[in-house]
Design a protein around this motif. Structure first.
Motif, PDB file in Angstrom:
ATOM      1  N   GLN A 146       0.838  -1.200   0.000  1.00 38.56           N
ATOM      2  CA  GLN A 146       0.000   0.000   0.000  1.00 38.56           C
ATOM      3  C   GLN A 146       0.875   1.253   0.000  1.00 38.56           C
ATOM      4  OE1 GLN A 146      -2.768   0.210   3.270  1.00 38.56           O
ATOM      5  NE2 GLN A 146      -3.486   2.240   2.707  1.00 38.56           N
ATOM      6  N   CYS A 147       1.946   1.224   0.761  1.00 37.08           N
ATOM      7  CA  CYS A 147       2.873   2.349   0.806  1.00 37.08           C
ATOM      8  C   CYS A 147       3.511   2.555  -0.571  1.00 37.08           C
ATOM      9  CB  CYS A 147       3.941   2.110   1.869  1.00 37.08           C
ATOM     10  SG  CYS A 147       5.011   3.526   2.156  1.00 37.08           S
ATOM     11  N   HIS A 148       3.927   1.457  -1.203  1.00 36.27           N
ATOM     12  CA  HIS A 148       4.509   1.557  -2.546  1.00 36.27           C
ATOM     13  C   HIS A 148       3.514   2.162  -3.522  1.00 36.27           C
ATOM     14  CE1 HIS A 148       7.523  -1.874  -1.554  1.00 36.27           C
ATOM     15  NE2 HIS A 148       7.975  -0.698  -1.168  1.00 36.27           N
ATOM     16  N   GLN A 149       2.257   1.722  -3.447  1.00 34.35           N
ATOM     17  CA  GLN A 149       1.215   2.260  -4.323  1.00 34.35           C
ATOM     18  C   GLN A 149       1.053   3.770  -4.110  1.00 34.35           C
ATOM     19  OE1 GLN A 149      -0.203   1.219  -6.837  1.00 34.35           O
ATOM     20  NE2 GLN A 149      -1.107  -0.777  -6.685  1.00 34.35           N
ATOM     21  N   SER A 150       0.935   4.165  -2.853  1.00 31.90           N
ATOM     22  CA  SER A 150       0.718   5.577  -2.523  1.00 31.90           C
ATOM     23  C   SER A 150       1.896   6.451  -2.926  1.00 31.90           C
ATOM     24  CB  SER A 150       0.470   5.745  -1.025  1.00 31.90           C
ATOM     25  OG  SER A 150      -0.696   5.068  -0.643  1.00 31.90           O
ATOM     26  N   ALA A 151       3.097   5.884  -2.903  1.00 26.34           N
ATOM     27  CA  ALA A 151       4.309   6.645  -3.224  1.00 26.34           C
ATOM     28  C   ALA A 151       4.613   6.656  -4.712  1.00 26.34           C
ATOM     29  CB  ALA A 151       5.488   6.075  -2.441  1.00 26.34           C
ATOM     30  N   GLY A 152       3.796   5.967  -5.503  1.00 25.54           N
ATOM     31  CA  GLY A 152       4.055   5.934  -6.937  1.00 25.54           C
ATOM     32  C   GLY A 152       4.970   4.810  -7.379  1.00 25.54           C
ATOM     33  N   PHE A 153       5.181   3.830  -6.497  1.00 25.28           N
ATOM     34  CA  PHE A 153       6.022   2.678  -6.810  1.00 25.28           C
ATOM     35  C   PHE A 153       5.196   1.394  -6.819  1.00 25.28           C
ATOM     36  CE2 PHE A 153       9.001   5.677  -4.774  1.00 25.28           C
ATOM     37  CZ  PHE A 153       9.962   5.765  -5.765  1.00 25.28           C
ATOM     38  N   GLY A 154       3.998   1.441  -7.361  1.00 21.94           N
ATOM     39  CA  GLY A 154       3.100   0.291  -7.350  1.00 21.94           C
ATOM     40  C   GLY A 154       3.651  -0.930  -8.061  1.00 21.94           C
ATOM     41  N   TYR A 155       4.660  -0.738  -8.881  1.00 15.10           N
ATOM     42  CA  TYR A 155       5.276  -1.862  -9.579  1.00 15.10           C
ATOM     43  C   TYR A 155       6.201  -2.664  -8.669  1.00 15.10           C
ATOM     44  CZ  TYR A 155       8.738   1.862  -9.962  1.00 15.10           C
ATOM     45  OH  TYR A 155       9.591   2.902  -9.682  1.00 15.10           O
TER      46      TYR A 155
END
Length: 159
Positions: free
Chosen positions: A130-139
């Protein structure tokens, strides 16, 4: 009038330019030594992997150690990389996403509660994503390890 002019005249110490240059050089050295966010995240990833292996080996002391290391690295990442270029949110704002999973897994390890630990581990893993998604690192998608990252460490409780 001549007296006032002489009182307000500023003299520059000849050492000031050299000291300013040294300060600028030291600031650059600090910037160069600061670990990249990716390096800190990789360290967290390693501890995340070792955490589940510690649990599987019933090594609660090692599990608690891995949890403390994850928290320490999250704190370092938020202190050193407050602003993300890829996101409007700061790491400090995103850190709250991980707090419930961290708290659950800490309590489970303290209580040696296997079911609660697995639930907390899943919540923690989901919070990383979720943190990766929110930070723009969803990949970047984190999952429990399929094979151990470290084959030279025993994760079972030492008797």
């Amino acid at each position: 009038l001549l007296f006032l002019f002489s009182c307000t005249k500023q003299t520059t110490d000849p050492r000031v330019p050299a000291l300013e240059a040294e300060v600028a050089s030291l600031k650059q050295s600090i910037k160069d030594l600061k670990p990249d966010l990716g390096e800190l995240m990789t360290t967290i990833h390693v501890h995340h992997s070792k955490l589940i292996l510690s649990f599987l080996g019933a090594n609660w002391d090692l599990a608690r150690y891995q949890i403390a290391e994850i928290r320490k690295e999250i704190d370092r990442a938020t202190a050193l990389h407050e602003h993300l270029q890829e996101s409007t949110e700061s790491l400090k704002e995103l850190k709250h996403v991980m707090d419930p999973g961290m708290t659950d897994i800490e309590m489970a390890a303290k209580e040696k509660n296997r079911a609660h630990f697995l639930s907390g581990y899943k919540k923690l893993t989901a919070s990383f994503n979720q943190c990766h998604q929110s930070a723009g690192f969803g990949y970047i998608v984190i999952q429990p390890p399929v094979v151990p990252m470290s084959t030279n460490q025993n994760f079972e409780k030492v008797k």
